[in-house]
Enzyme design. Structure first.
Site: not given
Ligand code: PRP
Length: 172
Positions: A39, A98
């Site tokens: 991300g 998040d």
């Molecule tokens: C998303 C984002 C953060 C995480 C946030 O990554 O990039 O790293 O979720 O969520 P949290 O605060 O609830 O832990 P994702 O797992 O979707 O992977 P990506 O970055 O490959 O899209």
């Protein structure tokens, strides 16, 4: 699809964040940037080019255990840094915070490697969803509790290439 943060909004906030970082680090100080894939790749690329300091960049790939839409407490490190961060200034960069579980767990994991300090930098802050009490040192935008995509953020691996952040539909 509704645009939440335009290309121009993002460019302006990156200028502000980079300035704050440069205010906190002297000209001769080295900063290790750890960018969380996938991300954060676009945000990281744009931000670090605005930081006029010596930067060493590395990446991590982590995922939460369990259902992707409901973050869990533990993370699975799929790719780790391969540089030494002992006694170094570290900034972890992510696209969105998040529940906060990911940054909480990664910061604790990296603290065991004895860095001089670790700061957190995030483009979007979905603070309504927070489960962990973590301090984000550099925040771009407060993000509504909606399903967001673009500027690195995906749904089923699509839309990461949009040059802006948009909301797809209400999450709640
Ligand atoms: C998303 C984002 C953060 C995480 C946030 O990554 O990039 O790293 O979720 O969520 P949290 O605060 O609830 O832990 P994702 O797992 O979707 O992977 P990506 O970055 O490959 O899209």
């Amino acid at each position: 699809m509704k645009t939440l943060f335009s290309k121009e909004n993002i460019n302006n906030i990156i200028n502000e964040i980079s300035q704050k970082i440069m205010n906190n680090y002297k000209k001769d100080e080295e900063i290790i940037i750890i960018s969380l894939l996938k991300g954060a790749f676009i945000f990281t690329a744009d931000l670090i080019r605005k930081i006029d300091r010596t930067i060493i960049i590395d990446f991590m790939i982590v995922s939460s255990y369990g259902d992707k839409f409901e973050s869990s407490n533990k993370i699975d490190i799929k790719y780790d840094i391969n540089i030494d961060i002992e006694n170094k200034n570290v900034i972890i960069i992510d696209d969105i915070v998040d529940t906060g579980n990911t940054l909480y767990e990664i910061k604790n994991y990296l603290l065991k490697k004895n860095p001089k300090k670790i700061e957190l930098c995030c483009l979007l802050d979905k603070s309504q969803r927070r489960e962990k009490n973590i301090n984000i040192d550099y925040i771009g935008f407060k993000c509504p509790n909606e399903f967001v995509i673009g500027y690195g953020i995906d749904t089923f691996n699509k839309y990461r290439n949009l040059p802006f952040v948009a909301s797809l539909y209400n999450e709640l």
